[in-house]
Every structure is written in C-alpha cells, then in structure tokens.
Design an enzyme around this catalytic site. Sequence first.
Site, mmCIF file in Angstrom:
data_model
loop_
_atom_site.group_PDB
_atom_site.id
_atom_site.type_symbol
_atom_site.label_atom_id
_atom_site.label_comp_id
_atom_site.label_asym_id
_atom_site.label_seq_id
_atom_site.Cartn_x
_atom_site.Cartn_y
_atom_site.Cartn_z
ATOM 1 N N ASP A 56 0.761 -1.159 -0.196
ATOM 2 C CA ASP A 56 0.003 -0.297 -0.059
ATOM 3 C C ASP A 56 1.089 1.305 -0.060
ATOM 4 O O ASP A 56 1.849 1.178 -0.641
ATOM 5 C CB ASP A 56 -1.159 -0.007 1.154
ATOM 6 C CG ASP A 56 -2.197 0.754 0.982
ATOM 7 O OD1 ASP A 56 -2.220 1.943 1.192
ATOM 8 O OD2 ASP A 56 -3.159 0.441 0.280
ATOM 9 N N ASP A 57 0.381 2.371 0.579
ATOM 10 C CA ASP A 57 1.180 3.536 0.474
ATOM 11 C C ASP A 57 2.629 3.515 1.247
ATOM 12 O O ASP A 57 2.999 2.707 1.904
ATOM 13 C CB ASP A 57 0.376 4.656 0.984
ATOM 14 C CG ASP A 57 0.431 6.145 0.815
ATOM 15 O OD1 ASP A 57 1.361 6.266 -0.005
ATOM 16 O OD2 ASP A 57 -0.314 7.052 0.930
ATOM 17 N N LYS A 133 -3.530 -0.731 -6.815
ATOM 18 C CA LYS A 133 -4.573 -0.051 -6.318
ATOM 19 C C LYS A 133 -4.347 1.618 -6.199
ATOM 20 O O LYS A 133 -3.340 1.999 -6.182
ATOM 21 C CB LYS A 133 -4.630 -0.271 -4.674
ATOM 22 C CG LYS A 133 -5.599 0.599 -4.014
ATOM 23 C CD LYS A 133 -5.373 0.322 -2.528
ATOM 24 C CE LYS A 133 -6.150 1.272 -1.642
ATOM 25 N NZ LYS A 133 -5.905 0.972 -0.120
ATOM 26 N N ASP A 135 -5.480 5.028 -5.627
ATOM 27 C CA ASP A 135 -6.138 6.030 -4.451
ATOM 28 C C ASP A 135 -6.618 7.319 -5.311
ATOM 29 O O ASP A 135 -6.228 7.545 -6.526
ATOM 30 C CB ASP A 135 -5.420 6.082 -3.473
ATOM 31 C CG ASP A 135 -6.111 6.112 -2.001
ATOM 32 O OD1 ASP A 135 -7.377 6.605 -2.134
ATOM 33 O OD2 ASP A 135 -5.627 5.704 -1.045
ATOM 34 N N SER A 167 -10.120 3.695 -6.328
ATOM 35 C CA SER A 167 -10.546 4.283 -5.317
ATOM 36 C C SER A 167 -11.775 5.529 -5.253
ATOM 37 O O SER A 167 -12.216 5.992 -4.578
ATOM 38 C CB SER A 167 -9.714 4.646 -4.085
ATOM 39 O OG SER A 167 -8.806 3.686 -3.599
ATOM 40 N N ARG A 192 -13.014 0.632 -4.024
ATOM 41 C CA ARG A 192 -13.494 0.798 -2.911
ATOM 42 C C ARG A 192 -14.522 2.015 -3.073
ATOM 43 O O ARG A 192 -14.523 3.177 -3.464
ATOM 44 C CB ARG A 192 -12.248 1.794 -2.309
ATOM 45 C CG ARG A 192 -11.396 0.562 -1.752
ATOM 46 C CD ARG A 192 -11.480 -0.177 -0.508
ATOM 47 N NE ARG A 192 -12.178 0.873 0.441
ATOM 48 C CZ ARG A 192 -11.212 1.690 1.402
ATOM 49 N NH1 ARG A 192 -10.044 1.732 0.962
ATOM 50 N NH2 ARG A 192 -11.712 2.613 1.999
ATOM 51 N N ASP A 196 -12.224 3.980 4.758
ATOM 52 C CA ASP A 196 -11.222 2.780 5.237
ATOM 53 C C ASP A 196 -11.805 2.256 6.445
ATOM 54 O O ASP A 196 -12.205 2.608 7.236
ATOM 55 C CB ASP A 196 -9.982 3.589 5.522
ATOM 56 C CG ASP A 196 -9.188 4.215 4.271
ATOM 57 O OD1 ASP A 196 -9.567 3.975 3.290
ATOM 58 O OD2 ASP A 196 -8.136 4.544 4.642
#
Length: 397
Positions: A56-57, A133, A135, A167, A192, A196
């Site tokens: 992830d980030d 993913k 965002d 997202s 998404r 979160d």
Amino acid sequence: MRTPPMGWMSWERFRCNVNCENDPKNCISENLFRDMADRLAEDGWKEMGYDHVMIDDCWSSMLRDKDGRLQPDPQRFPGGIAKLARYLHDRGLKLGIYGDLGTHTCGGYPGTTLDKIETDAQTFASWGVDFLKLDGCYSNEEDQQKGYPLMSKALNATGRPIGYSCSWPAYRGGLPPSVNYTLLGEICNLWRNYDDIQDSWNSVQDITDWFFDNQEILQPEAGPGRWNDPDMLIIGNFGLSVDQSRSQMALWAIMAAPLIMSNNLRTLSSEARAILQNRAAIAINQDPMGVQGRRLLQERSLIEVYWRPLSQSASALVFLSRRQDMPYQYHTSLAKLNYTAGSYEAYDVFTGKTLSGLSATTEFTVSINPSGVVMWYVYPKMHYEDPQDDVIPSFHH
C-alpha cells in the site's frame, strides 16, 4: 478476477510506518513483504486462494528518478520492486502496488498526475507487478473523471494482465449520480466504495450498514471481474473478538468482497487462522456465479438475516446478532426466508455440522452469540438414486 481477489495488504495493520531504524520488523520495507510472502507460501494460505501480496502507500522515494519514473525508497527497498516481484512469482504469488491519482499519495509521496499515467503503468508492468490500487487523495473530480479510465487503458496497453482497483467512488460519496457504476464495471476490477476500515467492531458494523442500506444500488453492480470492495479483513488484529471475526468473514463472503487480509501473519492466533482459512466460507466467497448477496431481514430483536445465491442451486445464509446481552435463540424456517418448497440440507460453516431433513417449512432455532453469526451453506437434497444430481460441496468431505 472472475472471482474476488484474495491476499494480504499492508495498510490497515502497518499503515505508513517508515521508521525502520527503531521498528525494523514492522516498517514498510521489502523485508515486511518478503516475510508475508513466506507466510502465504508456507502456512497454507496460498492453497486456500490467498495469492496476492499488496504494497500500500509509503513505498516510494519522495522523488521520481531523472527520467520522471517512480522509484522505491532506496533504504527500505534496496533490492527494488522487480526483484521483490520475482521473489513472489517464484513462490506462485502475485505482487500488488499502490499509486494515487493526484499530486501526492494520501501519505504525501509522489502521485500519478494525468501526464504521468502512461509512464507509471509502463513502470509497474516492467517491474512485473500484477495488481494496482489507485487511490484518490489530492485529486479533483475532473482529474478522476479523466484519470481512472486513462489508467485502465494504460494498464491494458502494457500487455501485462494487471488487476485494477479504483478508489474513485469512495471520493465521490459512493452513490449515483456522482458515481457511474456502469463505467466502473467496464474499466476496473474492483472499487472502494466507502470509508477505510479501522481496527474495531464499530468500523465493521458501519461498513456493513452502509453496503446493505444501499444494496438496491450496489448489489447489481458486482459480478465476475467487477467487485464492490468494503475494504480489508482485520481478523487477527486487536479490535475484534473471535465472534466478531467470524462475523466479518461471514459478511464479506455474503458480499462477494475481496478477501484481502491486513494483519500480522507472523504472529496470527490459531483462532484467527481457522476463521480466515475456513474452506466453506472461502468457497462461498469465491462462488463462480459471482452474485453479491443481500440483507433479507432486520428483526426488532436485533437479529439480521443475510442471503446469497450460489451455483448449483445452493445458497448461503448468515444470521447476525447485533445484541449485547447473551446468546439469542432465533426461530424461523427456510420458507420464511423465501425458500421454495423442497428438501434441503444445511452445512454449518463454523461448526462443521450438517443439518439434514429440512423441508422449507421446518421450524428451526439457531443460537447466535452477541455480535456473532451463524452461517449456513444450504443446498437442495436430491434423491440418492441419481447420484450425479447430488450436490455435495467439496469442502464437505
């Protein structure tokens, strides 16, 4: 992604911990992802379908390289992403990575602005990445409108199959008219829709309520290759009891949600592992028809009933208790839950017991713990003279 993706992702459990000096075991670094890959490969996860390790980030350097490409943080990912991807591929696993369609990622790392979409897609493909993913922090509506479809095209243009999680709806309130689910289904594999997840039962309930309160809109949008994503599984962390962990697993299976764990696989309790590796729950989640389930009832007694149709005329039922007092005896019958006349068997997903000789009108009682579930796999009972008609689920042997 004809069935919902499964695997492990760093965000909920490890966040943006980049302090490798003082916390080398838990910081976002190649070691963390190699460790989790080892666990997926060696502890029976991969065989159950958990085959993605998703970064992830906070993985990248604060600067792009001289050619304008993203690069991993050199201290925390000294081997680079391509080498990490090879490490995973050698173990039969897939690598996911994270980007953001804006000036910066949510954690403040370099974003993928519209002029960088093609570059970044090519970079990810050249590294051997299998999943992205994307965002939406620090971006606006107009950029999202252009950028999410553009990245879809750019990923496809690389010639490498790369799963694509958008997202976008989460930044537009998750509902039409601001969100065009028809378009999302064409350009993304999953999206998404909502907030979160946090490490609490409250958060699981809030997400569940939003998805099922809006089921008339959301349920028809899901299907093979296009999934609603209520966010990560937090089973095995700090916020859920064993009963609440079963509840999250059951509800995510009913929702046809991605089964992406965010936990510490190195120190997982045996109870958490048993829930996450439950064959029947996974088989229900991964049903090839890919029809998302729905909430059928919310009783005054604070019992709720959820249902999902499955292939071979089977179905799944979840009885969820929102009570906070003691186990509740809930009386009902399959007929009251819209089942047609006939003879059925029910396999209890978490006890492994089978209830046979159920007709639609047979009254039965299930005992449901506070914030817990009873989950059934229900299938029509055929006559044994015709054994090929007898649908015994494979996890049942």
